[in-house]
Enzyme design. Structure first.
Site, PDB file in Angstrom:
ATOM      1  N   GLY A 137       3.635  -1.456   4.176  1.00  0.00           N
ATOM      2  CA  GLY A 137       2.619  -2.285   4.811  1.00  0.00           C
ATOM      3  C   GLY A 137       2.798  -3.777   4.675  1.00  0.00           C
ATOM      4  O   GLY A 137       1.829  -4.526   4.818  1.00  0.00           O
ATOM      5  N   GLY A 138       4.015  -4.246   4.419  1.00  0.00           N
ATOM      6  CA  GLY A 138       4.203  -5.658   4.146  1.00  0.00           C
ATOM      7  C   GLY A 138       3.754  -6.590   5.249  1.00  0.00           C
ATOM      8  O   GLY A 138       3.028  -7.554   5.005  1.00  0.00           O
ATOM      9  N   LYS A 157       0.849  -1.197   0.000  1.00  0.00           N
ATOM     10  CA  LYS A 157       0.000   0.000   0.000  1.00  0.00           C
ATOM     11  C   LYS A 157       0.874   1.232   0.000  1.00  0.00           C
ATOM     12  O   LYS A 157       2.048   1.210   0.380  1.00  0.00           O
ATOM     13  CB  LYS A 157      -0.945   0.016   1.204  1.00  0.00           C
ATOM     14  CG  LYS A 157      -0.254  -0.026   2.581  1.00  0.00           C
ATOM     15  CD  LYS A 157       0.244   1.316   3.111  1.00  0.00           C
ATOM     16  CE  LYS A 157       0.847   1.191   4.505  1.00  0.00           C
ATOM     17  NZ  LYS A 157       1.574   2.429   4.924  1.00  0.00           N
ATOM     18  N   ASP A 185      -2.848  -1.162  10.789  1.00  0.00           N
ATOM     19  CA  ASP A 185      -3.023  -1.181   9.338  1.00  0.00           C
ATOM     20  C   ASP A 185      -3.670  -2.463   8.822  1.00  0.00           C
ATOM     21  O   ASP A 185      -4.064  -2.523   7.652  1.00  0.00           O
ATOM     22  CB  ASP A 185      -1.672  -1.017   8.635  1.00  0.00           C
ATOM     23  CG  ASP A 185      -1.126   0.393   8.726  1.00  0.00           C
ATOM     24  OD1 ASP A 185      -1.828   1.269   9.258  1.00  0.00           O
ATOM     25  OD2 ASP A 185       0.014   0.614   8.275  1.00  0.00           O
TER      26      ASP A 185
END
Length: 294
Positions: free
Chosen positions: A104-105, A15, A140
């Site tokens: 955002g991994g 993201k 997230d």
């Protein structure tokens, strides 16, 4: 030991935060945010082999993270515990999203584990229930479970779908790992920015309040911003350190990609209104790439 339920590769997309404003703090110390999450067609891939013995194991993944701390494993164990399911899984990860890049991994991987095992184990929790579980793992995670480009508030979990123009992004990742904890604990971080609106964002208000602190603490990010800004407005995603620029055409983004200096990881990706995870049915959808566009 293994059941007949297994999966092909599931997508865990990266993201971008198209803006990020810090508007306050909760009594527990968490920062209150306003941000826009947008998915891109680049990310990790995860596969599962369902086990009948209840064991949850990372069979392939990021070995720099202890298995007990891996968000994928924690997500699987959380879903197993909450649902009372007796099955387990071997989890295999092909990691493409850089760590410490603000892409955002880890959160995306956790979301994909929850969504995939919810199906493969036959738990059948609703999307809202999975998002509630995801929030326990990280602020997230819910946006990756819900899978829509979103305006976010609170700590990032209060989500409203938002439509943004089609775009291509050149993402440049400096050779450093930016610590979110370090950024959010910096005394010079703005914590009382005036609240903004979706209308203001769409009109061009796209600041990231973390940028001054990141530039001060991480010279590698500052250099990447300086370089990218020669070609287009350079922005920071999340707390960084990845920086990105927006282009209307893929060809324009690829032209700049060819100029990226050595020492940076860089790729071109298309913005997506819907996450590929929403469309995953055991195979990667056509609009998802798990490798850079080079």
């Amino acid at each position: 030991m293994y059941s007949d339920k297994s999966s092909d590769w599931w997508p865990a997309p990266a993201k971008l935060n198209l803006m990020l404003r810090i508007v306050g703090r909760r009594p527990d110390g968490y920062h209150l945010l306003q941000t826009v999450f947008r998915f891109i067609d680049y990310g990790d891939r995860i596969a599962f082999a369902v086990r009948s013995d209840g064991v949850i194991r990372r069979s392939l993944g990021n070995e720099s993270v202890p298995e007990s701390e891996d968000l994928m494993v924690r997500a699987a164990r959380l879903l197993q515990r909450e649902s009372g399911i007796s099955q387990g899984a071997d989890i295999s990860l092909i990691k493409n999203i850089p760590m410490g890049g603000g892409l955002g991994g880890g959160s995306s991987d956790a979301a994909t584990v929850l969504v995939a095992l919810n199906r493969l184990w036959g738990v059948d929790y609703s999307q809202e229930k999975l998002a509630e579980l995801g929030l326990r793992l990280g602020a997230d995670v819910p946006v990756f479970i819900k899978g829509r480009t979103a305006w976010a508030e609170g700590v990032g979990e209060e989500l409203s779908p938002v439509s943004v123009p089609d775009a291509w992004y050149l993402v440049v990742v400096p050779p450093c790992h930016v610590s979110t904890a370090v950024v959010f604990s910096d005394p010079e971080l703005t914590r009382n920015a005036p609240r903004t609106t979706i209308r203001d964002f769409l009109a061009g208000s796209q600041e990231n309040d973390c940028l001054p602190v990141v530039l001060k603490r991480y010279p590698e990010v500052a250099e990447a911003v300086r370089w990218l800004a020669k070609y287009a407005p350079a922005r920071l995603t999340g707390t960084g350190g990845a920086v990105f620029a927006e282009f209307a055409q893929q060809a324009d983004a690829r032209e700049v990609l060819e100029q990226v200096p050595g020492g940076y990881q860089a790729f071109v990706a298309r913005g997506l209104d819907s996450s590929p995870l929403l469309m995953a049915a055991g195979n990667l959808p056509e609009n998802f790439r798990a490798s850079p566009s080079t």
